[in-house]
Structure formats: C-alpha cells, structure tokens
Design an enzyme around this catalytic site. Structure first.
Site, short mmCIF file in Angstrom:
data_model
loop_
_atom_site.label_atom_id
_atom_site.label_comp_id
_atom_site.label_asym_id
_atom_site.label_seq_id
_atom_site.Cartn_x
_atom_site.Cartn_y
_atom_site.Cartn_z
N GLU A 10 -6.66 -7.18 5.05
CA GLU A 10 -5.97 -8.12 4.16
C GLU A 10 -6.09 -9.56 4.66
O GLU A 10 -5.31 -10.43 4.27
CB GLU A 10 -4.49 -7.74 4.02
CG GLU A 10 -3.65 -7.88 5.27
CD GLU A 10 -3.66 -6.64 6.16
OE1 GLU A 10 -2.69 -6.46 6.91
OE2 GLU A 10 -4.62 -5.85 6.09
N ASP A 25 -5.82 -2.81 -3.28
CA ASP A 25 -7.15 -3.39 -3.48
C ASP A 25 -7.12 -4.50 -4.53
O ASP A 25 -7.78 -5.53 -4.39
CB ASP A 25 -8.15 -2.30 -3.92
CG ASP A 25 -8.56 -1.39 -2.78
OD1 ASP A 25 -8.26 -1.73 -1.62
OD2 ASP A 25 -9.16 -0.34 -3.05
N ASN A 73 0.82 -1.21 0.00
CA ASN A 73 0.00 0.00 0.00
C ASN A 73 0.85 1.26 0.00
O ASN A 73 0.60 2.20 -0.75
CB ASN A 73 -0.93 0.01 1.22
CG ASN A 73 -2.29 -0.60 0.93
OD1 ASN A 73 -2.68 -0.73 -0.22
ND2 ASN A 73 -2.99 -0.98 1.96
#
Length: 353
Positions: free
Chosen positions: A271, A245, A236
C-alpha cells in the site's frame, strides 16, 4: 532444507501428545509448504528485515532454491560472519536485475543482427531468382537441344529451391520481429505494476538516479516523497482484498493526476507509493502532495460487493529534499522516517523531513 544454514535458527518440529512428529496425517507436500513458510519467516525475522514485497520475493528465491545465485551470496556472507542487512540485500537484488537487463540487451542485439542478415540474404535470393527466371525461360525456348532442356529442368529445380529458401527467410524475419516485440513488452511489464499501471520500485530506482544526475548538473531542486494508505490492513480484513485492491488503484489514480514530465509516481510495494518531484523544493512538494491528500480524504467509499459503506480513506506521507543528503538512498530513508512521523502524529497528514 538445503538453505537451512542461512537462518539465525531453525524451528523445531512440533510434537503431539505421544511425542511423535505432528506430521502424522499431513501430506509431504503440505509439510514442504509449511517448512518453506517457516524458513522464509526465519530468514526475514532472524535478520531483522522488513516484511515487504521485495524482501518476501527475495526470501522465497533463497529458501526455495529458485534463486541459486542469491542463496549462494547469502551463504558466503554468513560464512564470513557478516550480517544480512537490508542495504546489502537490496544491493544484491539490484545486481540480479542488472544482469537480467544485460542479457535482455544482448538478446535484443542478437535478434536485430539476425533480422538484418536474414533480410539481406532474402533480398539477394529474390534478385537471383528474378535473373535466373529470365535465363530459364530463354533456355526453355530452345526445345531442339536435349541437353539444354535437361539443363532447364535442373535450373527450374534450383529456382524452386531458392524460392522456398526465400520464403523461409521471410518467415524467420517475421518470427524475429515478433520476438523483439515480445521482448520489448516483457521489459515494459518488468518495469510496471500490474494492479495500478504505475511504474514499480525497480523502474523508480532507475528513474531517481537519472533525475538525480540531471538535476545535479542543472542545479535544479529535487524532492522525494513516500505515501502510505492509513489503516490499510483493517480495510482488507473488513472488506476483503478485492476492495483493498480498488483502494490502491484509487489512490494511485489520484497521485498520478499531478504527475508530469517533472513529477513521477510509482508503486513501491503493498500500500506504499513513492514520488519524485524535479525542479520542486521540499515545501512546494509537500503542498502539492497535501492537496491530493485533502481531496482524497473528502471522498467516501463503498464496498461494491456488499454495498456496505467503507467511509473515509486517507493516506499519510513524508517528503525530503534529495540534495540535503549524501545519496538518493539516504534521502529515501529520510522521507520514509518522515512518513512514520506522520503516522505517529495521527495519520492523514504530510510531514517534511
């Protein structure tokens, strides 16, 4: 804030060099937002709760006052001198979801009852209209009688009114059907994760209890597993949340490939994923999950926005035999501990509890 007494302590307002509040030059809206963030942080950290999606949602409801029932429960528990534990918070949230489900069930039954009543009334009105039309036509033919003609006009007016009523009832039926359809969709949406299309944590909790009872009655094996993307924060931070995503979606798709009537996968939050294997022992479940892990680790990913290589992405997992523990909650906890053992052993592996 009203709910300040829910936390273990309050952060004192920062001061500048003049000793005045640091709110100078900051809007009231910004101050309120910062205070809300501080309160949520105090609640989670002060009560030693995990920073997870369900906990953040619960903390927001408590601190913002959106969930008055949960906030009141927290206040009463603290007043009794009892700690706010993860198990207690999960139970409170589950009760809230059950209450919503009961309300939805009641609404659905009410809509069905209304539709039945409206349909019966419409059918009766339609039959009455048909019979009345015949009599009106006959009366209208007797033109020499003034009284009969007046009666016919009155009957026509009544007929028009009942036809309008029939039309309105028909419209109400359509609206009720649309409401039932929307309610059904809302209930489906409440049980599914929008990013991956998988069942969410709420749906999985109902699923594991259902299969637990059935497997127990039929003396079938039942295993549960937790999976977690390795180094997801780095993905991320380096490549952005859109890429993150897509990684979540890719792993969800890979796990879903082995799902069937006896194997269920759900997004537990963030996650993390959870899987249930019906009729499958712990060792076999570990092998099936390990095969997915190995295949996924062999792929190379690219940042679609920048075309920059991401490289290998892996996940770790922990598996537990549900019936080796006193409850499904204890089995899930054991699988979670096994997952962290896999992380400590170097990641990109599956560990059995």
């Amino acid at each position: 804030m009203v709910f300040k007494n829910l936390f273990s302590g309050a952060k004192s307002e920062q001061t500048d060099q003049d000793g005045k509040g640091s709110s100078r030059g900051v809007s009231a809206r910004d101050l309120a937002r910062r205070q809300l963030i501080d309160d949520i942080s105090d609640f989670l950290l002060g009560n030693d709760l995990e920073i997870s999606e369900p906990n953040l949602s619960a903390a927001f409801g408590i601190c913002s006052g959106d969930d008055v029932v949960l906030a009141r429960s927290v206040t009463e528990r603290r007043s009794s001198g009892l700690p706010i534990t993860q198990a207690w918070l999960d139970e409170q949230c589950r009760h809230g979801e059950d209450a919503v489900s009961r309300i939805a069930d009641k609404l659905e039954r009410s809509l069905e009852s209304f539709a039945t009543t409206s349909r019966n009334a419409r059918d009766t009105a339609a039959q009455y209209n048909s019979e009345m039309q015949v009599h009106v036509d006959k009366v209208s033919e007797a033109e020499e009688f003034e009284e009969i003609r007046n009666l016919a006009e009155l009957a026509r007016a009544m007929l028009d009114r009942t036809k309008h009523l029939e039309h309105e009832m028909h419209r109400s039926e359509r609206e009720a059907a649309k409401l039932r359809s929307n309610l059904a969709k809302a209930r489906r949406d409440a049980d599914h994760d929008h990013l991956t299309g998988l069942p969410n944590r709420r749906a999985f909790e109902g699923l594991i209890e259902q299969h637990y009872r059935q497997a127990q009655q039929k003396l079938e094996a039942l295993s549960v597993a937790f999976c977690d993307i390795d180094n997801f924060k780095n993905i991320n931070d380096t490549h952005g949340h859109d890429t993150g995503d897509r990684v979540i979606q890719a792993i969800a798709s890979s796990l879903a490939q082995i799902s069937d009537d006896n194997c269920h996968v759900a997004r537990h939050g963030g996650e993390e994923f959870v899987m249930l294997f019906r009729g499958t022992g712990k060792d076999e479940a570990k092998q099936r999950l390990d095969a997915v892990r190995e295949a996924f680790a062999g792929r190379n990913f690219i940042n679609r926005r920048t075309d920059e290589p991401i490289g290998q992405i892996t996940f770790s997992g922990g598996v537990a035999d549900v019936f080796a523990y006193a409850s499904t909650g204890e089995a899930l906890k054991a699988a979670d501990i096994a997952l962290y053992a896999a992380k400590e052993q170097g990641r990109n592996r599956i560990v059995a509890a």
